[in-house]
Design a protein around this motif. Structure first.
Motif, short mmCIF file in Angstrom:
data_model
loop_
_atom_site.label_atom_id
_atom_site.label_comp_id
_atom_site.label_asym_id
_atom_site.label_seq_id
_atom_site.Cartn_x
_atom_site.Cartn_y
_atom_site.Cartn_z
N UNK A 53 0.80 -1.17 -0.26
CA UNK A 53 0.22 0.03 0.04
C UNK A 53 0.88 1.22 0.08
N UNK A 54 0.44 2.35 -0.24
CA UNK A 54 1.09 3.46 -0.34
C UNK A 54 1.15 4.25 0.77
N UNK A 55 0.99 3.60 1.91
CA UNK A 55 0.82 4.31 3.42
C UNK A 55 2.06 3.76 3.94
N UNK A 56 2.43 2.55 3.99
CA UNK A 56 3.51 1.82 4.65
C UNK A 56 4.41 0.89 4.10
N UNK A 57 4.02 0.20 2.94
CA UNK A 57 4.50 -0.75 1.98
C UNK A 57 4.45 -0.54 0.62
N UNK A 58 5.47 0.44 0.22
CA UNK A 58 5.41 1.07 -1.04
C UNK A 58 6.38 0.07 -1.77
N UNK A 59 6.01 -0.96 -2.27
CA UNK A 59 6.70 -2.06 -3.02
C UNK A 59 6.41 -1.87 -4.52
N UNK A 60 7.27 -2.42 -5.28
CA UNK A 60 6.83 -2.44 -6.84
C UNK A 60 6.64 -4.35 -7.00
N UNK A 61 5.56 -4.51 -7.37
CA UNK A 61 5.11 -5.89 -7.64
C UNK A 61 4.22 -6.03 -8.88
N UNK A 62 4.43 -7.45 -9.24
CA UNK A 62 3.39 -7.60 -10.43
C UNK A 62 2.11 -7.78 -9.80
N UNK A 63 1.11 -7.68 -10.62
CA UNK A 63 -0.41 -8.04 -10.26
C UNK A 63 -1.02 -8.60 -11.44
N UNK A 64 -1.39 -9.95 -11.34
CA UNK A 64 -1.84 -10.80 -12.37
C UNK A 64 -3.40 -11.13 -12.45
N UNK A 65 -4.04 -11.00 -13.46
CA UNK A 65 -5.41 -11.35 -13.44
C UNK A 65 -5.63 -12.16 -14.64
N UNK A 66 -5.38 -13.51 -14.67
CA UNK A 66 -5.50 -14.34 -15.82
C UNK A 66 -6.88 -14.35 -16.31
N UNK A 67 -7.06 -14.20 -17.44
CA UNK A 67 -8.45 -14.38 -18.23
C UNK A 67 -8.66 -15.92 -18.03
N UNK A 68 -7.99 -17.12 -18.15
CA UNK A 68 -8.43 -18.26 -17.96
C UNK A 68 -7.15 -18.95 -17.05
N UNK A 69 -7.60 -19.53 -16.03
CA UNK A 69 -6.60 -20.16 -15.31
C UNK A 69 -6.87 -21.80 -15.18
N UNK A 70 -5.74 -22.48 -14.96
CA UNK A 70 -6.06 -24.06 -14.89
C UNK A 70 -7.11 -24.58 -13.80
N UNK A 71 -7.48 -23.89 -13.10
CA UNK A 71 -8.39 -24.20 -12.08
C UNK A 71 -9.70 -24.37 -12.85
N UNK A 72 -10.12 -23.50 -13.63
CA UNK A 72 -11.13 -23.37 -14.55
C UNK A 72 -11.40 -24.64 -15.36
N UNK A 73 -10.29 -25.31 -15.88
CA UNK A 73 -10.49 -26.15 -16.82
C UNK A 73 -10.80 -27.43 -15.93
N UNK A 74 -10.15 -27.60 -14.97
CA UNK A 74 -10.67 -28.64 -14.04
C UNK A 74 -12.14 -28.55 -13.44
N UNK A 75 -12.47 -27.38 -13.25
CA UNK A 75 -14.17 -27.41 -13.08
C UNK A 75 -14.93 -27.64 -14.19
N UNK A 76 -14.47 -26.95 -15.59
CA UNK A 76 -15.25 -27.61 -16.69
C UNK A 76 -15.23 -28.97 -16.84
N UNK A 77 -13.99 -29.54 -16.58
CA UNK A 77 -14.16 -30.94 -16.76
C UNK A 77 -15.09 -31.83 -15.84
N UNK A 78 -15.20 -31.41 -14.56
CA UNK A 78 -15.99 -31.94 -13.47
C UNK A 78 -17.45 -31.82 -13.95
#
Length: 596
Positions: A429-454
């Protein structure tokens, strides 16, 4: 018809025509412009066409950071969000898009260009994709290896096929089946085409996915020094799985009846990718810390259709997180509803409303599904705000500022007594922990494929303990693989005895595993459960009141959010087309959706 086609050309090429079409038409000497033939002999220019495809995807993550009005609106301008549509998230700030959807007034927002990605940008951006992909596919087979290597030719062609399939999937799940245009669109093109059935449309989507799978040269570009973020075979396989799962669902089948053949195809498509992942080090069900899926450097094998941001510091205007905590300043953004929180099982696998769950509503956060602690911030949860040993007080802002009116401030306290944790990195956060990080938001991730299969196996074969032909996992096994990797128990045998019982478990698993990932609204639509879940309903939060007689020292009281009665009727399973499109285009076969 010529007049109409010129109009549609302008419409479909919002960006390409502005950036390329005039450019391609210039032939006069000394202008500095090239002919179209010259462009298709330029390796960099050809690759730039593919990059344009990726440029259209900003809307899908609910924020259009390139939209000029967003900057003029100032920090924290939130866009209409499908998480609010579904009731998983509560947002108290008035926003026309949210108010209109909750009131069932889609016609009131289909012409709204601002803060409206799901109704407005999804339409225009995906038709742009159709236009651009057809331009690429019209010429890419003419490119020779003296211009660019074969693997790059294949990459661009595969991306064009994949993104055309993607565009039609995104359009059709909102507006229903639309004509699948496969040729370059020029003023003479006949676009007065009949609407196909959804069954016909999915055949074209699958054909494009299969063609992309054949030419895309890599399973994944995870950590590739040049191509990271570009799509490989796994992405095409994942889209095929998602598109078939959608097409087989009740909202899209003929007369909303079960289509067993489509469920069989969906099961096979999901298994193809699961099988591939079992021997791949580039794509699969990630077994490390669950949080790493969303903010590692730069991603995990989970993201089969990845979405990477460049590393972002917490002190910047972090628009991609503004819907969670307003730009990481610590004001509340969107707040999970009590109804979403209640979907997380107990640690031993019981729904909290089950007689065997031993759930205590005055110690509600003890012994829950391990994902609960990764996804939801609740009262007294350990979470570094400004120091290592902080705990959350849900009567304050996320970073601890006192407010006198809990659950009431637009940008202060949580509206529900909860905050989203899933996408927010710890110590960020920009109050105490101002770090530089990746933030990922996959459109499709593997868990969805397992859910689709089930889901697909259970629906196709009427038995959660069945497998798809040639597969080594049952539907139950697939669900357990998702649960076990975060330390959750197997699905209880009480819920795996028959198709109907397991169906409810699978649907709840979609809502829990993929919460805050823009799934729940579209799952409710495809299952045709939205009317039952939303019409006439309101949602709840929890008040935290000091009470020394209770196990945790506070008393939890559920309260009604008071958004006004929700409206959802049958016509809302399809979005309406704009009246201006129907009138200006003058295409008789472009018909309005039922009820609108």
């Amino acid at each position: 018809m010529i007049k109409y086609n010129k109009y549609i050309l302008l419409f479909l090429s919002v960006f390409l025509l502005a950036g390329c079409e005039d450019y391609l038409d210039r032939t006069e000497e000394g202008t500095g412009f090239s002919t179209e033939d010259e462009v298709w002999r330029d390796r960099a220019a050809i690759n730039s066409f593919a990059f344009r495809l990726y440029d259209t995807l900003g809307w899908i993550f609910e924020t259009r950071i390139t939209h000029p009005d967003r900057f003029r609106a100032g920090r924290g301008k939130n866009y209409g969000c499908v998480e609010v549509f579904s009731g998983d998230i509560i947002f108290k700030r008035p926003l026309k898009v949210h108010s209109s959807v909750l009131a069932g007034d889609y016609m009131g927002i289909i012409n709204e260009a601002f803060a409206n990605p799901d109704f407005y940008d999804a339409w225009s951006s995906n038709w742009e994709l159709v236009y651009v992909t057809n331009n690429i596919l019209d010429r890419i087979d003419e490119v020779t290896t003296d211009i660019m290597p074969q693997n790059e030719i294949d990459q661009v062609k595969g991306e064009a096929l994949l993104f055309r399939a993607f565009a039609y999937h995104e359009l059709s799940k909102r507006w229903g089946a639309l004509p699948y245009i496969k040729t370059k669109i020029v003023p003479e093109t006949d676009l007065n085409l009949p609407r196909p059935t959804y069954r016909e449309l999915i055949t074209d989507i699958v054909a494009d996915c299969d063609a992309a799978i054949q030419v895309l040269p890599e399973v994944s570009y995870l950590n590739d020094p040049v191509h990271m973020g570009r799509m490989g075979k796994a992405a095409a396989m994942a889209l095929k799985s998602r598109a078939l799962t959608t097409a087989a669902s009740p909202n899209y089948t003929a007369n909303n009846q079960k289509d067993t053949e489509l469920w069989e195809m969906a099961a096979a498509a999901a298994w193809d990718l699961i099988s591939l992942s079992q021997t791949s080090d580039k794509v699969g069900l990630y077994q490390g810390d669950y949080s790493n899926i969303f903010h590692t450097e730069p991603g995990t094998i989970e993201g089969v259709w990845p979405r990477y941001n460049v590393p972002i510091s917490a002190s910047r205007d972090l628009y991609r997180l503004s819907w969670l905590w307003r730009n990481i300043n610590g004001d509340a953004g969107y707040s999970p509803s009590q109804e979403l929180v209640d979907r997380f099982e107990t640690a031993d696998g019981w729904p909290i409303n089950h007689a065997n769950s031993n759930y205590n509503d005055q110690d509600p956060y003890a012994n829950r599904d391990p994902r609960f602690y990764k996804d939801i911030l609740y009262h007294d949860a350990p979470f570094p705000k400004v120091s290592e040993n902080d705990r959350m007080d849900m009567r304050t802002t996320p970073l601890g500022e006192d407010r006198t009116a809990p659950n009431s401030s637009t940008y202060g306290n949580s509206a529900t007594g909860y905050f989203a944790r899933k996408i927010i990195p710890e110590k960020y956060n920009n109050k105490a922990y101002n770090r530089t990080l990746y933030v990922n938001a996959p459109y499709i991730r593997m868990a969805e494929i397992y859910l689709n299969y089930a889901e697909a196996v259970n629906e196709a074969y009427g038995n959660p303990n069945a497998t798809a032909p040639g597969a080594s996992l049952t539907a139950v096994d697939a669900l357990n693989a998702i649960r076990n990797r975060v330390g959750h128990v197997d699905v209880r045998p009480e819920f795996t005895a028959d198709e109907a019982s397991f169906r409810e478990v699978v649907r709840n698993e979609f809502r829990v595993e993929l919460c805050f990932e823009y799934h729940s609204w579209f799952d409710m639509l495809r299952w045709r459960t939205a009317k039952e879940e939303l019409d006439g309903k309101d949602f709840h939060g929890v008040l935290i009141i000091d009470d020394a007689t209770q196990p945790t020292g506070v008393r939890y009281e559920r309260f009604l959010i008071g958004q006004g009665e929700r409206v959802f009727d049958d016509r809302m399973y399809r979005y309406p087309l704009r009246q201006s499109d129907l009138e200006v285009f003058e295409v008789p076969q472009l018909t309005q959706n039922p009820g609108w």
